[in-house]
Scaffold this motif. Sequence first.
Motif, PDB file in Angstrom:
ATOM      1  N   GLN A  13      -5.586   2.566   4.903  1.00 49.04           N
ATOM      2  CA  GLN A  13      -4.730   2.009   5.715  1.00 49.04           C
ATOM      3  C   GLN A  13      -3.999   2.915   6.744  1.00 49.04           C
ATOM      4  OE1 GLN A  13      -1.693   0.072   3.498  1.00 49.04           O
ATOM      5  NE2 GLN A  13      -3.222  -1.232   2.248  1.00 49.04           N
ATOM      6  N   THR A  14      -3.890   2.325   8.216  1.00 49.68           N
ATOM      7  CA  THR A  14      -3.372   3.178   8.802  1.00 49.68           C
ATOM      8  C   THR A  14      -1.774   2.860   9.021  1.00 49.68           C
ATOM      9  OG1 THR A  14      -3.390   1.957  10.698  1.00 49.68           O
ATOM     10  CG2 THR A  14      -5.421   3.408  10.323  1.00 49.68           C
ATOM     11  N   VAL A  15      -1.061   3.757   9.468  1.00 52.90           N
ATOM     12  CA  VAL A  15       0.630   3.338   9.543  1.00 52.90           C
ATOM     13  C   VAL A  15       0.837   2.089  10.575  1.00 52.90           C
ATOM     14  CG1 VAL A  15       2.733   4.362  10.448  1.00 52.90           C
ATOM     15  CG2 VAL A  15       1.411   5.941   9.023  1.00 52.90           C
ATOM     16  N   ASP A  16      -0.288   2.208  11.469  1.00 53.40           N
ATOM     17  CA  ASP A  16      -0.058   0.931  12.301  1.00 53.40           C
ATOM     18  C   ASP A  16      -0.433  -0.365  11.683  1.00 53.40           C
ATOM     19  OD1 ASP A  16       0.077  -0.148  15.049  1.00 53.40           O
ATOM     20  OD2 ASP A  16      -2.054  -0.571  15.108  1.00 53.40           O
ATOM     21  N   ASP A  17      -1.619  -0.428  10.729  1.00 55.19           N
ATOM     22  CA  ASP A  17      -1.736  -1.616   9.635  1.00 55.19           C
ATOM     23  C   ASP A  17      -0.545  -1.944   8.860  1.00 55.19           C
ATOM     24  OD1 ASP A  17      -4.272  -1.623  10.601  1.00 55.19           O
ATOM     25  OD2 ASP A  17      -5.139  -0.405   8.999  1.00 55.19           O
ATOM     26  N   ARG A  18       0.193  -0.799   8.428  1.00 50.68           N
ATOM     27  CA  ARG A  18       1.342  -1.187   7.687  1.00 50.68           C
ATOM     28  C   ARG A  18       2.421  -1.667   8.506  1.00 50.68           C
ATOM     29  NH1 ARG A  18       2.601   4.031   5.481  1.00 50.68           N
ATOM     30  NH2 ARG A  18       3.874   3.079   4.091  1.00 50.68           N
ATOM     31  N   LEU A  19       2.632  -1.096   9.706  1.00 49.78           N
ATOM     32  CA  LEU A  19       3.575  -1.713  10.633  1.00 49.78           C
ATOM     33  C   LEU A  19       3.439  -3.190  11.034  1.00 49.78           C
ATOM     34  CD1 LEU A  19       4.269   1.741  12.713  1.00 49.78           C
ATOM     35  CD2 LEU A  19       5.868   0.618  11.118  1.00 49.78           C
ATOM     36  N   LYS A  20       2.212  -3.368  11.206  1.00 48.76           N
ATOM     37  CA  LYS A  20       1.882  -4.765  11.604  1.00 48.76           C
ATOM     38  C   LYS A  20       2.262  -5.844  10.517  1.00 48.76           C
ATOM     39  CE  LYS A  20      -1.627  -3.584  15.253  1.00 48.76           C
ATOM     40  NZ  LYS A  20      -3.195  -3.687  15.486  1.00 48.76           N
TER      41      LYS A  20
END
Length: 142
Positions: A13-20
């Motif tokens: 998981q990327t940070v971007d996925d988690r932020l979304k």
Amino acid sequence: MFIAAMGVPVLAQTVDDRLKRGDAVIRDLNRGQPQPALERMRQEFPFLAEATEAYALGDVWSRPGLDSRTRQLAAVAAFAATGQLPFMKVHAGYALNIGVSEEELKEVIYMITVPAGISRAIAASQVLSELFAERRNARGPQ
């Protein structure tokens, strides 16, 4: 993927996925809108805002084990019992947004008198009453 030295699985998981995911949680709870306190935090404390959105919301709050209603009732109880009243107020607002009734929130406050004490329950009831009044005033005369 595994960390070779420890044999521990790593989520891809990327940070971007988690932020979304975190943003989606907030918008689901807040009638499609961003959370104003989080947006203010983002201005001066961007790391803390990102951590809140990615971890607390994107990782923890988006877990499948509880529905949003149960999750909000648990959050209201926990924040009320620990005296974290600003957080309790935010989560009580989310609870109202997703269909929890004022009476159900009052019952949660009654319940915390046993584990947290009457003084915490009284303080929480005062904050909850403020929230109810703010929402009634925002709706205007009916």
